[in-house]
Design a protein around this motif. Sequence first.
Motif, PDB file in Angstrom:
ATOM      1  N   THR A 136     -32.420 -31.397  13.924  1.00 38.94           N
ATOM      2  CA  THR A 136     -32.927 -32.227  15.127  1.00 38.94           C
ATOM      3  C   THR A 136     -34.068 -32.944  13.832  1.00 38.94           C
ATOM      4  OG1 THR A 136     -32.628 -29.990  15.996  1.00 38.94           O
ATOM      5  CG2 THR A 136     -33.755 -32.070  17.168  1.00 38.94           C
ATOM      6  N   GLY A 137     -34.797 -33.524  13.510  1.00 36.93           N
ATOM      7  CA  GLY A 137     -35.781 -34.421  13.743  1.00 36.93           C
ATOM      8  C   GLY A 137     -37.302 -34.261  14.293  1.00 36.93           C
ATOM      9  N   SER A 138     -37.626 -35.326  14.421  1.00 39.63           N
ATOM     10  CA  SER A 138     -38.638 -35.727  15.415  1.00 39.63           C
ATOM     11  C   SER A 138     -38.315 -36.078  16.623  1.00 39.63           C
ATOM     12  CB  SER A 138     -39.160 -37.070  14.713  1.00 39.63           C
ATOM     13  OG  SER A 138     -38.219 -38.014  14.920  1.00 39.63           O
ATOM     14  N   SER A 139     -37.078 -35.949  17.615  1.00 37.63           N
ATOM     15  CA  SER A 139     -36.768 -36.672  18.302  1.00 37.63           C
ATOM     16  C   SER A 139     -35.717 -35.378  19.758  1.00 37.63           C
ATOM     17  CB  SER A 139     -35.787 -37.693  18.745  1.00 37.63           C
ATOM     18  OG  SER A 139     -36.221 -38.953  17.622  1.00 37.63           O
ATOM     19  N   ARG A 140     -36.542 -34.164  19.026  1.00 33.91           N
ATOM     20  CA  ARG A 140     -36.055 -32.788  19.780  1.00 33.91           C
ATOM     21  C   ARG A 140     -35.256 -33.243  21.192  1.00 33.91           C
ATOM     22  NH1 ARG A 140     -39.496 -28.679  18.272  1.00 33.91           N
ATOM     23  NH2 ARG A 140     -38.657 -28.318  15.937  1.00 33.91           N
ATOM     24  N   VAL A 141     -36.619 -33.645  21.751  1.00 35.13           N
ATOM     25  CA  VAL A 141     -35.830 -33.361  23.547  1.00 35.13           C
ATOM     26  C   VAL A 141     -34.189 -34.889  23.679  1.00 35.13           C
ATOM     27  CG1 VAL A 141     -36.069 -34.511  25.830  1.00 35.13           C
ATOM     28  CG2 VAL A 141     -38.113 -32.978  24.517  1.00 35.13           C
ATOM     29  N   LEU A 142     -35.085 -35.357  22.857  1.00 28.40           N
ATOM     30  CA  LEU A 142     -33.600 -36.130  23.197  1.00 28.40           C
ATOM     31  C   LEU A 142     -31.982 -35.980  22.753  1.00 28.40           C
ATOM     32  CD1 LEU A 142     -32.031 -39.514  23.314  1.00 28.40           C
ATOM     33  CD2 LEU A 142     -33.089 -39.577  21.640  1.00 28.40           C
ATOM     34  N   ILE A 143     -32.181 -35.510  21.104  1.00 27.51           N
ATOM     35  CA  ILE A 143     -30.737 -34.756  20.888  1.00 27.51           C
ATOM     36  C   ILE A 143     -30.397 -34.295  21.383  1.00 27.51           C
ATOM     37  CG2 ILE A 143     -30.213 -33.429  18.977  1.00 27.51           C
ATOM     38  CD1 ILE A 143     -32.200 -35.342  16.768  1.00 27.51           C
ATOM     39  N   ASN A 144     -31.218 -32.621  21.785  1.00 26.92           N
ATOM     40  CA  ASN A 144     -31.005 -32.218  23.051  1.00 26.92           C
ATOM     41  C   ASN A 144     -29.971 -32.188  24.620  1.00 26.92           C
ATOM     42  OD1 ASN A 144     -31.084 -29.605  21.415  1.00 26.92           O
ATOM     43  ND2 ASN A 144     -32.886 -29.584  21.192  1.00 26.92           N
ATOM     44  N   GLU A 145     -30.796 -33.766  24.960  1.00 28.29           N
ATOM     45  CA  GLU A 145     -30.234 -33.874  25.955  1.00 28.29           C
ATOM     46  C   GLU A 145     -28.861 -34.163  25.309  1.00 28.29           C
ATOM     47  OE1 GLU A 145     -30.669 -34.428  29.637  1.00 28.29           O
ATOM     48  OE2 GLU A 145     -33.274 -34.249  28.942  1.00 28.29           O
ATOM     49  N   LEU A 146     -28.645 -34.909  24.299  1.00 28.17           N
ATOM     50  CA  LEU A 146     -27.316 -35.637  23.948  1.00 28.17           C
ATOM     51  C   LEU A 146     -26.215 -34.323  24.058  1.00 28.17           C
ATOM     52  CD1 LEU A 146     -28.737 -38.392  21.978  1.00 28.17           C
ATOM     53  CD2 LEU A 146     -27.396 -38.671  24.323  1.00 28.17           C
ATOM     54  N   ARG A 147     -27.339 -33.080  22.843  1.00 24.10           N
ATOM     55  CA  ARG A 147     -26.389 -31.785  22.786  1.00 24.10           C
ATOM     56  C   ARG A 147     -25.656 -31.508  24.406  1.00 24.10           C
ATOM     57  NH1 ARG A 147     -30.309 -29.669  18.003  1.00 24.10           N
ATOM     58  NH2 ARG A 147     -28.876 -30.081  15.885  1.00 24.10           N
ATOM     59  N   ALA A 148     -26.412 -31.329  24.874  1.00 23.77           N
ATOM     60  CA  ALA A 148     -25.727 -30.277  26.076  1.00 23.77           C
ATOM     61  C   ALA A 148     -24.462 -31.383  27.095  1.00 23.77           C
ATOM     62  CB  ALA A 148     -26.910 -31.018  27.441  1.00 23.77           C
ATOM     63  N   VAL A 149     -25.073 -33.433  26.088  1.00 25.95           N
ATOM     64  CA  VAL A 149     -23.575 -33.739  27.184  1.00 25.95           C
ATOM     65  C   VAL A 149     -22.049 -33.261  26.295  1.00 25.95           C
ATOM     66  CG1 VAL A 149     -21.984 -35.199  27.425  1.00 25.95           C
ATOM     67  CG2 VAL A 149     -24.896 -35.430  28.001  1.00 25.95           C
ATOM     68  N   ASP A 150     -22.488 -32.914  24.499  1.00 27.13           N
ATOM     69  CA  ASP A 150     -20.831 -32.642  23.796  1.00 27.13           C
ATOM     70  C   ASP A 150     -20.693 -31.108  24.084  1.00 27.13           C
ATOM     71  OD1 ASP A 150     -20.565 -32.652  20.956  1.00 27.13           O
ATOM     72  OD2 ASP A 150     -20.969 -30.378  21.217  1.00 27.13           O
ATOM     73  N   PHE A 151     -22.096 -30.427  25.221  1.00 31.59           N
ATOM     74  CA  PHE A 151     -21.106 -28.772  25.275  1.00 31.59           C
ATOM     75  C   PHE A 151     -20.853 -28.832  26.796  1.00 31.59           C
ATOM     76  CE2 PHE A 151     -23.554 -24.837  26.859  1.00 31.59           C
ATOM     77  CZ  PHE A 151     -22.237 -24.472  26.752  1.00 31.59           C
ATOM     78  N   LEU A 152     -20.605 -29.588  27.044  1.00 33.04           N
ATOM     79  CA  LEU A 152     -19.677 -29.890  28.174  1.00 33.04           C
ATOM     80  C   LEU A 152     -18.658 -30.765  27.943  1.00 33.04           C
ATOM     81  CD1 LEU A 152     -19.064 -30.647  30.714  1.00 33.04           C
ATOM     82  CD2 LEU A 152     -20.572 -33.082  30.908  1.00 33.04           C
ATOM     83  N   LEU A 153     -18.306 -31.643  27.288  1.00 34.83           N
ATOM     84  CA  LEU A 153     -17.197 -32.415  26.965  1.00 34.83           C
ATOM     85  C   LEU A 153     -16.163 -31.373  25.537  1.00 34.83           C
ATOM     86  CD1 LEU A 153     -18.599 -35.663  25.958  1.00 34.83           C
ATOM     87  CD2 LEU A 153     -17.360 -34.954  28.040  1.00 34.83           C
ATOM     88  N   SER A 154     -16.486 -30.890  24.827  1.00 32.49           N
ATOM     89  CA  SER A 154     -15.948 -29.944  24.416  1.00 32.49           C
ATOM     90  C   SER A 154     -15.242 -28.315  24.866  1.00 32.49           C
ATOM     91  CB  SER A 154     -17.362 -29.346  23.251  1.00 32.49           C
ATOM     92  OG  SER A 154     -18.035 -28.380  23.052  1.00 32.49           O
ATOM     93  N   GLY A 155     -16.351 -28.665  25.528  1.00 27.89           N
ATOM     94  CA  GLY A 155     -15.440 -27.992  26.853  1.00 27.89           C
ATOM     95  C   GLY A 155     -14.070 -27.459  27.160  1.00 27.89           C
ATOM     96  N   TYR A 156     -13.362 -28.871  27.269  1.00 31.96           N
ATOM     97  CA  TYR A 156     -12.552 -29.055  27.722  1.00 31.96           C
ATOM     98  C   TYR A 156     -11.707 -29.337  26.396  1.00 31.96           C
ATOM     99  CZ  TYR A 156     -14.050 -29.772  32.058  1.00 31.96           C
ATOM    100  OH  TYR A 156     -14.844 -29.394  33.500  1.00 31.96           O
ATOM    101  N   ASP A 157      -9.825 -28.747  26.717  1.00 36.20           N
ATOM    102  CA  ASP A 157      -8.919 -29.326  25.659  1.00 36.20           C
ATOM    103  C   ASP A 157      -8.908 -30.580  25.794  1.00 36.20           C
ATOM    104  OD1 ASP A 157      -9.074 -26.166  25.477  1.00 36.20           O
ATOM    105  OD2 ASP A 157      -7.153 -26.087  26.475  1.00 36.20           O
TER     106      ASP A 157
END
Length: 270
Positions: A136-157
């Motif tokens: 993650t590095g220094s931008s922990r909150v920001l990167i996890n906000e973006l990971r949440a978007v990936d988590f959403l989109l990767s839930g669909y075929d």
Amino acid sequence: MRTDEFLRALDLLPAPLHERAAALRAYARPTRCEHCQRIGDAVRLALTAVHWDELDSARQLLDAAEQKAAGHGSACRPGLDDQRGRGQVHRWAGTSAPLVAATDASWKGRAGGIAYVVSDGHYGLRGRGTGPMDPTGSSRVLINELRAVDFLLSGYDEVPAGMTVLLDNLTALRYLHRWQAGQTEAMPSGYSLRPRRWAPQPTLVRLAELVSRRPDLSFAHVKGHSGHALNEAADGLSHMARRRLDESFDVRPRAHALVDAFLADWHATC
């Protein structure tokens, strides 16, 4: 194995093997059944063999997986709602497109959570910790906000056309818009691009490439803690996921009830 990783590997297979692996796809999802786990292991190994052009090995592994599946039966075959951290409140499943989703992340100390909720009842929550190899590095909150978007989109075929994704983090939103404009090389400060052991690409690299190919998706800002039902639901799920790392409680019924309550408010005002 993530949905998008499975589909990419599946595309490498010639037609007969493609169909056989696709029929076994449900076993590649997380499960508590030891028999299903062994079948899934064989499927995942077959797809790994394909990645290295070992088609004979892939064929043999699929043979083994099919034999195990035939002997075990399909009574406990894992379905979508059994994936770790994902679920759906089915009474909202008839919601017509375009869909609206909200994502969020929560972080406290060394524990975090990411989450999403969709207007058709789909939701997901996942806890995250840190370790010596955390990229993650220094931008922990920001990167996890973006990971949440990936988590959403990767839930669909296939991500539904025209979906709107709401975020309460403006910096994350700017990255999504840059990626959608083709600036896929832009990454948050400190985010490591070193190779991952568990995936062919870092999460945000994969997300940037996906977003760049989907101009039909809309990413918009919603003010946090303003009473917006979808945002409040995603916020509640992310906090629940973070707390679950340190506390012992049955998360699924709580998450299901929370999503149902906020979606009732959302649909009542739409």
